[in-house]
Design a protein around this motif. Structure first.
Motif, PDB file in Angstrom:
ATOM      1  N   GLN A 181      46.032  69.234  69.491  1.00 19.85           N
ATOM      2  CA  GLN A 181      46.682  70.490  68.844  1.00 19.85           C
ATOM      3  C   GLN A 181      45.807  71.608  69.810  1.00 19.85           C
ATOM      4  OE1 GLN A 181      46.451  70.309  64.914  1.00 19.85           O
ATOM      5  NE2 GLN A 181      47.741  68.564  64.679  1.00 19.85           N
ATOM      6  N   SER A 182      44.649  71.616  70.176  1.00 16.37           N
ATOM      7  CA  SER A 182      43.937  72.901  70.773  1.00 16.37           C
ATOM      8  C   SER A 182      44.545  73.009  72.166  1.00 16.37           C
ATOM      9  CB  SER A 182      42.245  72.731  70.573  1.00 16.37           C
ATOM     10  OG  SER A 182      41.930  71.559  71.023  1.00 16.37           O
ATOM     11  N   ASP A 183      44.698  71.989  72.685  1.00 15.67           N
ATOM     12  CA  ASP A 183      44.940  71.996  74.179  1.00 15.67           C
ATOM     13  C   ASP A 183      46.201  70.919  74.331  1.00 15.67           C
ATOM     14  OD1 ASP A 183      45.328  71.614  76.864  1.00 15.67           O
ATOM     15  OD2 ASP A 183      43.711  70.287  76.936  1.00 15.67           O
ATOM     16  N   ILE A 184      47.460  71.436  74.682  1.00 19.45           N
ATOM     17  CA  ILE A 184      48.787  70.475  74.704  1.00 19.45           C
ATOM     18  C   ILE A 184      49.126  70.435  76.168  1.00 19.45           C
ATOM     19  CG2 ILE A 184      49.364  70.685  72.414  1.00 19.45           C
ATOM     20  CD1 ILE A 184      51.336  72.581  73.236  1.00 19.45           C
ATOM     21  N   THR A 185      48.094  70.839  77.064  1.00 20.49           N
ATOM     22  CA  THR A 185      48.615  70.594  78.616  1.00 20.49           C
ATOM     23  C   THR A 185      48.975  69.058  78.868  1.00 20.49           C
ATOM     24  OG1 THR A 185      46.277  70.505  79.462  1.00 20.49           O
ATOM     25  CG2 THR A 185      47.227  72.659  79.388  1.00 20.49           C
ATOM     26  N   PRO A 186      49.824  68.947  79.878  1.00 23.52           N
ATOM     27  CA  PRO A 186      50.085  67.511  80.108  1.00 23.52           C
ATOM     28  C   PRO A 186      49.068  66.638  81.071  1.00 23.52           C
ATOM     29  CG  PRO A 186      51.386  68.876  81.699  1.00 23.52           C
ATOM     30  CD  PRO A 186      50.464  69.947  80.576  1.00 23.52           C
ATOM     31  N   LYS A 187      48.022  66.788  80.782  1.00 23.41           N
ATOM     32  CA  LYS A 187      46.689  66.062  81.686  1.00 23.41           C
ATOM     33  C   LYS A 187      45.760  65.734  80.343  1.00 23.41           C
ATOM     34  CE  LYS A 187      43.722  66.586  85.478  1.00 23.41           C
ATOM     35  NZ  LYS A 187      43.228  67.311  86.401  1.00 23.41           N
ATOM     36  N   LEU A 188      45.339  64.382  80.611  1.00 24.60           N
ATOM     37  CA  LEU A 188      44.408  63.999  79.712  1.00 24.60           C
ATOM     38  C   LEU A 188      42.929  64.173  80.240  1.00 24.60           C
ATOM     39  CD1 LEU A 188      45.879  60.419  79.063  1.00 24.60           C
ATOM     40  CD2 LEU A 188      45.829  62.403  77.338  1.00 24.60           C
ATOM     41  N   THR A 189      42.171  64.953  79.553  1.00 25.85           N
ATOM     42  CA  THR A 189      40.776  65.270  79.576  1.00 25.85           C
ATOM     43  C   THR A 189      40.071  63.895  79.160  1.00 25.85           C
ATOM     44  OG1 THR A 189      40.226  66.055  77.415  1.00 25.85           O
ATOM     45  CG2 THR A 189      41.347  67.588  79.031  1.00 25.85           C
ATOM     46  N   PRO A 190      38.674  63.882  79.647  1.00 21.87           N
ATOM     47  CA  PRO A 190      37.785  62.672  79.093  1.00 21.87           C
ATOM     48  C   PRO A 190      37.751  62.677  77.515  1.00 21.87           C
ATOM     49  CG  PRO A 190      36.855  63.902  80.741  1.00 21.87           C
ATOM     50  CD  PRO A 190      37.958  64.734  80.672  1.00 21.87           C
ATOM     51  N   VAL A 191      37.820  63.676  77.168  1.00 28.62           N
ATOM     52  CA  VAL A 191      37.946  63.805  75.203  1.00 28.62           C
ATOM     53  C   VAL A 191      39.377  63.380  75.059  1.00 28.62           C
ATOM     54  CG1 VAL A 191      37.798  65.071  73.204  1.00 28.62           C
ATOM     55  CG2 VAL A 191      36.075  65.632  75.143  1.00 28.62           C
ATOM     56  N   ASP A 192      40.418  63.481  75.436  1.00 24.80           N
ATOM     57  CA  ASP A 192      41.657  63.217  75.265  1.00 24.80           C
ATOM     58  C   ASP A 192      41.747  61.720  75.437  1.00 24.80           C
ATOM     59  OD1 ASP A 192      42.191  65.786  74.661  1.00 24.80           O
ATOM     60  OD2 ASP A 192      43.305  65.734  76.760  1.00 24.80           O
ATOM     61  N   ILE A 193      40.961  61.090  76.298  1.00 25.34           N
ATOM     62  CA  ILE A 193      41.072  59.610  76.753  1.00 25.34           C
ATOM     63  C   ILE A 193      40.150  58.731  75.657  1.00 25.34           C
ATOM     64  CG2 ILE A 193      40.390  57.699  78.213  1.00 25.34           C
ATOM     65  CD1 ILE A 193      40.957  59.712  80.538  1.00 25.34           C
ATOM     66  N   LEU A 194      39.153  59.508  74.997  1.00 22.90           N
ATOM     67  CA  LEU A 194      38.465  58.758  73.991  1.00 22.90           C
ATOM     68  C   LEU A 194      39.143  58.717  72.749  1.00 22.90           C
ATOM     69  CD1 LEU A 194      34.914  60.520  74.354  1.00 22.90           C
ATOM     70  CD2 LEU A 194      35.453  58.275  74.845  1.00 22.90           C
ATOM     71  N   VAL A 195      40.106  59.849  72.546  1.00 20.96           N
ATOM     72  CA  VAL A 195      40.792  60.065  71.394  1.00 20.96           C
ATOM     73  C   VAL A 195      41.982  58.814  71.164  1.00 20.96           C
ATOM     74  CG1 VAL A 195      42.420  61.289  69.908  1.00 20.96           C
ATOM     75  CG2 VAL A 195      40.499  62.470  70.769  1.00 20.96           C
ATOM     76  N   LEU A 196      42.733  58.887  72.456  1.00 20.38           N
ATOM     77  CA  LEU A 196      43.681  57.985  72.901  1.00 20.38           C
ATOM     78  C   LEU A 196      43.395  56.462  72.455  1.00 20.38           C
ATOM     79  CD1 LEU A 196      46.653  57.122  73.678  1.00 20.38           C
ATOM     80  CD2 LEU A 196      46.051  57.207  76.011  1.00 20.38           C
ATOM     81  N   TYR A 197      42.074  55.899  72.963  1.00 17.74           N
ATOM     82  CA  TYR A 197      41.655  54.729  73.209  1.00 17.74           C
ATOM     83  C   TYR A 197      41.478  54.516  71.463  1.00 17.74           C
ATOM     84  CZ  TYR A 197      38.598  50.693  73.360  1.00 17.74           C
ATOM     85  OH  TYR A 197      37.919  49.461  73.047  1.00 17.74           O
ATOM     86  N   ASN A 198      40.785  55.424  70.855  1.00 20.50           N
ATOM     87  CA  ASN A 198      40.618  55.103  69.450  1.00 20.50           C
ATOM     88  C   ASN A 198      41.756  55.140  68.741  1.00 20.50           C
ATOM     89  OD1 ASN A 198      39.666  56.543  66.257  1.00 20.50           O
ATOM     90  ND2 ASN A 198      38.110  55.286  67.427  1.00 20.50           N
ATOM     91  N   VAL A 199      42.781  55.843  68.724  1.00 21.64           N
ATOM     92  CA  VAL A 199      43.974  55.579  67.980  1.00 21.64           C
ATOM     93  C   VAL A 199      44.951  54.470  68.457  1.00 21.64           C
ATOM     94  CG1 VAL A 199      46.360  56.637  67.939  1.00 21.64           C
ATOM     95  CG2 VAL A 199      44.373  58.179  67.890  1.00 21.64           C
ATOM     96  N   TYR A 200      44.814  54.076  69.809  1.00 19.78           N
ATOM     97  CA  TYR A 200      45.355  52.771  70.226  1.00 19.78           C
ATOM     98  C   TYR A 200      44.890  51.765  69.788  1.00 19.78           C
ATOM     99  CZ  TYR A 200      45.434  48.893  73.523  1.00 19.78           C
ATOM    100  OH  TYR A 200      45.487  47.749  74.174  1.00 19.78           O
ATOM    101  N   THR A 201      43.365  51.507  69.088  1.00 17.23           N
ATOM    102  CA  THR A 201      42.949  50.338  68.849  1.00 17.23           C
ATOM    103  C   THR A 201      43.225  50.098  67.361  1.00 17.23           C
ATOM    104  OG1 THR A 201      41.020  51.584  68.189  1.00 17.23           O
ATOM    105  CG2 THR A 201      40.789  50.534  70.141  1.00 17.23           C
ATOM    106  N   LYS A 202      44.086  51.128  66.608  1.00 15.53           N
ATOM    107  CA  LYS A 202      44.601  51.016  65.407  1.00 15.53           C
ATOM    108  C   LYS A 202      45.760  50.326  65.206  1.00 15.53           C
ATOM    109  CE  LYS A 202      41.946  55.208  63.911  1.00 15.53           C
ATOM    110  NZ  LYS A 202      40.699  54.412  63.141  1.00 15.53           N
ATOM    111  N   TYR A 203      46.582  50.296  66.475  1.00 10.03           N
ATOM    112  CA  TYR A 203      47.931  49.790  66.451  1.00 10.03           C
ATOM    113  C   TYR A 203      47.923  48.139  66.711  1.00 10.03           C
ATOM    114  CZ  TYR A 203      50.057  54.237  65.958  1.00 10.03           C
ATOM    115  OH  TYR A 203      50.553  55.591  65.574  1.00 10.03           O
TER     116      TYR A 203
END
Length: 278
Positions: free
Chosen positions: A256-278
Motif C-alpha cells: 500500500q505505501s509503495d505500489i510500484t511494479p518492482k519487488l523490494t527486499p521487504v516486499d519479497i519478505l512479505v510475499l514469502y510470508n503470505v505465500y506460506t499461508k496458502y
C-alpha cells in the motif's frame, strides 16, 4: 398538557405520515423492482423447464436423446467474495449506476459510508462486478463470486468504522452460509491486475484478523535462496502473464505505501510470508 383526544389525533397523524413515507419509499424503486422480478421469473422458467431448453446436443439425432431428471442436485453457490470501491461520491449515485443498462454493471451488495447495507442481487445469481478477470484457474469470477461495493471515491475518502464493521458482519454471514474458504476473500485489483486498483488503501489486516483473507505476520522470515517470486504470486492466485501488473496488484493489497511494479527486499519478505499461508 395534551388531552386524550389530542394525543389520539397526533398518534393517528404520525402513523399516517409513517405509512405515507413508507409507501413513497417503496414506490421510488417500483420500476426497477418490476424489471428485477420479471428477469427472475424468466430465469425460474429456464431452471424449471424439463427437459432444459437448448441444452441437448444438436449433433445427435432426436431419437438418441433423452431427459431423465436426477434427484441429487442443488443450486450453485458462490465460492469467492470480491471487494470493490465504488469510485463514486454517494450510495445513491452507485445505486443509480446499477440501474443503468448502458453501464451494465452491478454488485450483490453496496455498503454506504454510514454502514447501511443494500442488497441488490440475489446471492445465487450472477452479478456483473468482476469484468475481465482471473484468479488461479478461474476466468469467470462473475459466475463464482459475490461482489461487494463499498461507497468510497477511491482517492480522498477514508474507511469509516461503521462501514468496515458492517462489511465484517456481512462477510461473517456469507462465509458461514456458503462455506467460503479464508483465502477466497479478495479485492478487485487482485483479480484484474493493471485494469483495476480497488479497493485502495483498504484495511485488509482488519479483515484478515477477523478471518477473511490472509495477512502477513509481524515477524518475517527470510525466504530460501531458490525462492521464486513469480511462482509464489501465481500460487497465491495472481495472473502473472503481465508480471509487473501482478506485482502492483499484490502491493496494492499487502504493501500500500509503495505500489510500484518492482519487488523490494521487504516486499519479497512479505510475499514469502503470505505465500506460506496458502
Amino acid at each position: 398538557m395534551l388531552s386524550f383526544q389530542s394525543s389520539r389525533y397526533l398518534s393517528i397523524f404520525f402513523l399516517s405520515l409513517a405509512t405515507f413515507i413508507s409507501a413513497c419509499s417503496s414506490k421510488k424503486y417500483a420500476v426497477t423492482e418490476k424489471i428485477y422480478k420479471n428477469k427472475a421469473k424468466d430465469f425460474s422458467e429456464i431452471i424449471s423447464s424439463t427437459p432444459p431448453k437448448g441444452q441437448l446436443y444438436d449433433s445427435l439425432n432426436t431419437a438418441n436423446q433423452e431427459w431423465i431428471g436426477s434427484v441429487n442436485f442443488g443450486i450453485r453457490k458462490p465460492n469467492f467474495v470480491v471487494i470493490h470501491h465504488t469510485a463514486q461520491n454517494s450510495l445513491t449515485q452507485t445505486v443509480k449506476t446499477f440501474f443503468s443498462t448502458t453501464a451494465g454493471t452491478s454488485a450483490h451488495y453496496v455498503i454506504s459510508r454510514d454502514g447501511k447495507v443494500v442488497h441488490m442481487v440475489n446471492d445465487y445469481l450472477r452479478a456483473n462486478h468482476a469484468g475481465v478477470s482471473k484468479w488461479g484457474k478461474d476466468t469467470d469470477l462473475n459466475s463464482s463470486s459475490i461482489g461487494i461495493e463499498l461507497d468510497n471515491n477511491g482517492t480522498t475518502d477514508v474507511w469509516p468504522d461503521a462501514q468496515i464493521n458492517s462489511l465484517i458482519k456481512l462477510l461473517a454471514t456469507l462465509k458461514k452460509t456458503y462455506n467460503i474458504p479464508v483465502a477466497n476473500f479478495i479485492g478487485h485489483a487482485d483479480i484484474a491486475p493493471k485494469r483495476k486498483n480497488d479497493p485502495r488503501n483498504f484495511p485488509w489486516k482488519k479483515l484478515a484478523d477477523a478471518g477473511f483473507g490472509y495477512w502477513y505476520d509481524s515477524i518475517l522470515k527470510n525466504p530460501p535462496l531458490d525462492f521464486n517470486a513469480e511462482m509464489a504470486l501465481k500460487y497465491i492466485g495472481y495472473d502473472t502473464s503481465n508480471l509487473p501488473a501482478a506485482i502492483t496488484a499484490f502491493k496494492i493489497h499487502f504493501i500500500q505505501s509503495d505500489i510500484t511494479p518492482k519487488l523490494t527486499p521487504v516486499d519479497i519478505l512479505v510475499l514469502y510470508n503470505v505465500y506460506t499461508k496458502y
